[in-house]
Write a protein that holds these residues in place. Structure first.
Motif, PDB file in Angstrom:
ATOM      1  N   GLN A  88       0.820  -1.218   0.000  1.00 60.74           N
ATOM      2  CA  GLN A  88       0.000   0.000   0.000  1.00 60.74           C
ATOM      3  C   GLN A  88       0.850   1.264   0.000  1.00 60.74           C
ATOM      4  OE1 GLN A  88      -2.938  -0.789  -0.548  1.00 60.74           O
ATOM      5  NE2 GLN A  88      -3.177  -2.798   0.349  1.00 60.74           N
ATOM      6  N   ILE A  89       1.920   1.252  -0.791  1.00 62.77           N
ATOM      7  CA  ILE A  89       2.720   2.462  -0.900  1.00 62.77           C
ATOM      8  C   ILE A  89       2.043   3.419  -1.885  1.00 62.77           C
ATOM      9  CG2 ILE A  89       4.939   1.414  -0.347  1.00 62.77           C
ATOM     10  CD1 ILE A  89       5.376   1.344  -3.437  1.00 62.77           C
ATOM     11  N   PHE A  90       2.508   4.655  -1.917  1.00 60.07           N
ATOM     12  CA  PHE A  90       1.930   5.644  -2.830  1.00 60.07           C
ATOM     13  C   PHE A  90       2.736   5.602  -4.130  1.00 60.07           C
ATOM     14  CE2 PHE A  90       1.309   7.187   1.531  1.00 60.07           C
ATOM     15  CZ  PHE A  90      -0.066   7.008   1.583  1.00 60.07           C
ATOM     16  N   SER A  91       2.250   4.795  -5.082  1.00 61.01           N
ATOM     17  CA  SER A  91       3.068   4.463  -6.250  1.00 61.01           C
ATOM     18  C   SER A  91       3.318   5.654  -7.179  1.00 61.01           C
ATOM     19  CB  SER A  91       2.411   3.322  -7.019  1.00 61.01           C
ATOM     20  OG  SER A  91       1.082   3.665  -7.326  1.00 61.01           O
ATOM     21  N   ASN A  92       2.387   6.638  -7.189  1.00 58.66           N
ATOM     22  CA  ASN A  92       2.570   7.807  -8.076  1.00 58.66           C
ATOM     23  C   ASN A  92       3.401   8.896  -7.435  1.00 58.66           C
ATOM     24  OD1 ASN A  92       0.875   6.603  -9.866  1.00 58.66           O
ATOM     25  ND2 ASN A  92      -0.936   7.738  -9.177  1.00 58.66           N
ATOM     26  N   MET A  93       3.857   8.667  -6.224  1.00 58.14           N
ATOM     27  CA  MET A  93       4.607   9.711  -5.536  1.00 58.14           C
ATOM     28  C   MET A  93       6.048   9.240  -5.353  1.00 58.14           C
ATOM     29  SD  MET A  93       1.515  10.617  -2.913  1.00 58.14           S
ATOM     30  CE  MET A  93       2.109  12.162  -2.281  1.00 58.14           C
ATOM     31  N   GLU A  97       8.585  11.460  -0.840  1.00 59.21           N
ATOM     32  CA  GLU A  97       7.235  11.867  -0.426  1.00 59.21           C
ATOM     33  C   GLU A  97       6.554  10.770   0.382  1.00 59.21           C
ATOM     34  OE1 GLU A  97       5.758  15.015  -3.860  1.00 59.21           O
ATOM     35  OE2 GLU A  97       5.669  12.890  -4.305  1.00 59.21           O
ATOM     36  N   GLN A 100       7.982  11.021   3.757  1.00 57.52           N
ATOM     37  CA  GLN A 100       7.474  12.224   4.431  1.00 57.52           C
ATOM     38  C   GLN A 100       6.061  11.970   4.955  1.00 57.52           C
ATOM     39  OE1 GLN A 100       7.251  15.743   2.003  1.00 57.52           O
ATOM     40  NE2 GLN A 100       6.375  16.970   3.649  1.00 57.52           N
ATOM     41  N   LEU A 101       5.238  11.314   4.137  1.00 51.93           N
ATOM     42  CA  LEU A 101       3.875  11.009   4.577  1.00 51.93           C
ATOM     43  C   LEU A 101       3.894  10.096   5.788  1.00 51.93           C
ATOM     44  CD1 LEU A 101       2.242  10.686   1.093  1.00 51.93           C
ATOM     45  CD2 LEU A 101       1.312  12.063   2.957  1.00 51.93           C
ATOM     46  N   GLY A 132       6.277   3.598  -7.514  1.00 46.83           N
ATOM     47  CA  GLY A 132       5.769   2.508  -8.342  1.00 46.83           C
ATOM     48  C   GLY A 132       6.816   1.904  -9.260  1.00 46.83           C
ATOM     49  N   ARG A 146       8.550   3.645   5.641  1.00 46.87           N
ATOM     50  CA  ARG A 146       7.458   4.607   5.830  1.00 46.87           C
ATOM     51  C   ARG A 146       6.836   4.436   7.209  1.00 46.87           C
ATOM     52  NH1 ARG A 146       2.230   4.039   2.072  1.00 46.87           N
ATOM     53  NH2 ARG A 146       1.894   2.331   3.528  1.00 46.87           N
TER      54      ARG A 146
END
Lengths: 234, 307
Positions: A88-93, A97, A100-101, A132, A146
């Protein structure tokens, strides 16, 4: 008193009962593993602890305070981080980032970032890359990194070795040791039961949503039933 | 003869640009909200319409300076966005498990609930104020021609251009330079991941609706004062065009939606010019069809990523 105390929790999802009166205790600075077949309810249990699923009954106390019924974001802020199944990582970031999140609302997260970069140097090299585009192993490192950014006292790891090449699996398990040495308590759900039992202090076995067995990891490793079901008869 | 033709062409291009920017104004808020929820907010066109009416009401009751009208409309849009989210979207967001997050049934339910709100709002407005165009006090109309050599543009076109540019830049700043923007992008990228890093997902979704609807409402009054057409159905047709622009732009790309909206506007103006008025709709939907056939991810959509 245990750092995490789960007492008699039951969880029902979409009308289907998943967990039945599950209790477990996690002492501070220990590694606790939860074993179980697919569909036994391991991920549900972890998500219930993180406040993502509501409880039907029972209580969860973290560091003495009741956390059940609190929204997931409060629970993270109280020091319980969760590196979820499927990453569940933020693939578009970017990798940075994502980290940081992970730090949440903290203003100053440079120290945490340095710590994560120290454990996973590859994440520093990949800092500006979109998450991603990382390999599966790197994504898993990012997921754990993260979760560490929130400066947790308790870290939940859900299937950290799933789908990884053997050398990454070794690296992830070494990191779990390192994390514990830094004073973080770890709850580990893992397909690779042999490795999990080797690294853990305590273990629970979940079967059909109930705790079937529990005890020191060493003891479970030599338990005939556990050997048959999870370690392959040796 | 050639000179005349060129001036005429440039004039048409300018008009097309203005029309495209009208679509872009709506498409920006539309795309922002789509990005966060992955659900089309059909009521966005009605927010645009209500923004125009809120502005008109302010003009009729208070007769404030034009700038104050914009501020009041922005505030109204903010409130409308929060209300819309509460009524049409929140009830479908009770579950956090992956099955529900990916459930088509829940997505379609949300899509239909926003469509229902859109129809109800439009019909109620029609019932209370009638279907006719509202009369706008002359002083507020933005139709003063500005002469640029042989070309002529309306003051409203300038305002539309400035508003679109400002909104676009402000949104880019918000999304890429602020803490809120970081969280909005995170929720939009992976809601379960956002829950896991401790983001208050509900707050972020509400904030996104507030921002998107603020932009929709401001667009409504700006376009209303420029075109002089404020009526309950005014959000429908441009709303569809904004939707087309969003799809052509790749669904979650705000710059893509803006560029597609401008292309749509230009094509419509040119087809009116070279063929006839009736062809402009055909051309814009034809463009959509071609885009979907040859660029299924939209002109500016993401590449497939590794999983």
């Amino acid at each position: 008193m245990a750092l995490l105390q789960v007492e008699n929790i039951s969880v029902t999802l979409g009308g289907v009962p998943i967990l039945h009166e599950v209790s477990l205790q996690v002492e501070a600075q220990r590694i606790v593993t939860i074993l179980g077949a697919n569909g036994a309810g391991k991920t549900t249990l972890l998500r219930a602890i993180s406040g993502i699923y509501p409880l039907e009954q029972g209580s969860i106390r973290f560091d003495g305070a009741a956390i059940h019924g609190q929204p997931a974001h409060r629970i993270v802020q109280s020091g319980l981080s969760h590196a979820p199944e499927g990453r569940q990582i933020f693939s578009n970031m970017t990798v940075r980032e994502n980290l940081q999140l992970g730090a949440g609302a903290q203003r100053d997260w440079q120290q945490e970032l340095a710590f994560v970069h120290d454990i996973f140097p590859i994440l520093q090299q990949r800092s500006k890359q979109l998450a991603g585009t990382l390999s599966g192993g790197e994504q898993q490192m990012l997921c754990i990194g993260r979760a560490l950014m929130a400066k947790p006292r308790l870290l939940i790891l859900d299937e950290p070795s799933l789908g990884l090449a053997p050398q990454f699996v070794q690296q992830i398990f070494r990191v779990i040791e390192t994390i514990r040495q830094h004073g973080v308590t770890v709850v580990l759900v893992e397909q690779n039961a042999r490795l999990a039992l080797r690294i853990a202090d305590d273990a629970y076995v979940l079967e059909h949503g109930r705790i079937a067995l529990s005890g020191p990891a060493q003891q479970l490793m030599h338990d005939a039933a556990v050997q048959n079901a999870y370690l392959g008869a040796a | 003869m050639l000179d005349f033709f060129d001036v005429f062409l440039v004039q048409q291009l300018l008009n097309g640009l203005a029309q495209g920017l009208v679509y872009a104004l709506i498409a920006i808020g539309f795309t922002l909200i789509f990005g966060v929820l992955n659900v089309v907010n059909f009521a966005h066109g009605e927010i645009y319409m209500l923004g125009a009416f809120a502005g008109l009401l302010a003009i009729q009751l208070l007769a404030p300076p034009a700038f104050a009208v914009l501020l009041l409309v922005a505030a109204a849009g903010l409130v409308l966005g929060v209300l819309l989210e509460r009524v049409a979207f929140r009830p479908f967001r009770r579950f956090n498990d992956e099955a529900s997050l990916k459930s088509k049934a829940l997505r379609e339910a949300t899509l239909l609930s926003s469509l229902a709100i859109s129809i109800i709002t439009r019909e109620l407005m029609q019932l209370y104020v009638g279907a006719d165009m509202q009369s706008i006090p002359q002083a507020y109309l933005l139709m003063t021609p500005i002469q640029l050599g042989p070309l002529s543009i309306a003051s409203g076109q300038v305002l539309i251009f400035v508003t679109a540019l400002l909104m676009f830049l402000l949104l880019q700043w918000l999304l890429f330079r602020t803490r809120l923007g970081l969280s909005i992008r995170a929720v939009s990228n992976n809601r379960l991941g956002a829950l896991h890093v401790g983001i208050n997902v509900n707050h972020i979704i509400i904030a996104t609706f507030a921002i998107g609807s603020l932009m929709g409402a401001v667009s409504g009054i700006v376009v209303g004062l420029y075109s002089g057409n404020i009526f309950p159905q005014m959000g429908f047709s441009p709303g569809i065009k904004a939707f087309v622009a969003m799809v052509m732009g790749g669904l979650d790309s705000i710059p893509g939606a803006v560029i597609s909206a401008i292309v749509l506007g230009l094509c419509e103006a040119l087809s009116t010019d070279f063929v006839s008025q009736g062809w402009s709709e055909l051309i814009s939907y034809g463009l959509l069809l071609i885009t979907l056939l040859y660029f299924p991810r939209g002109l500016f959509g993401k590449k497939v990523e590794r999983v």
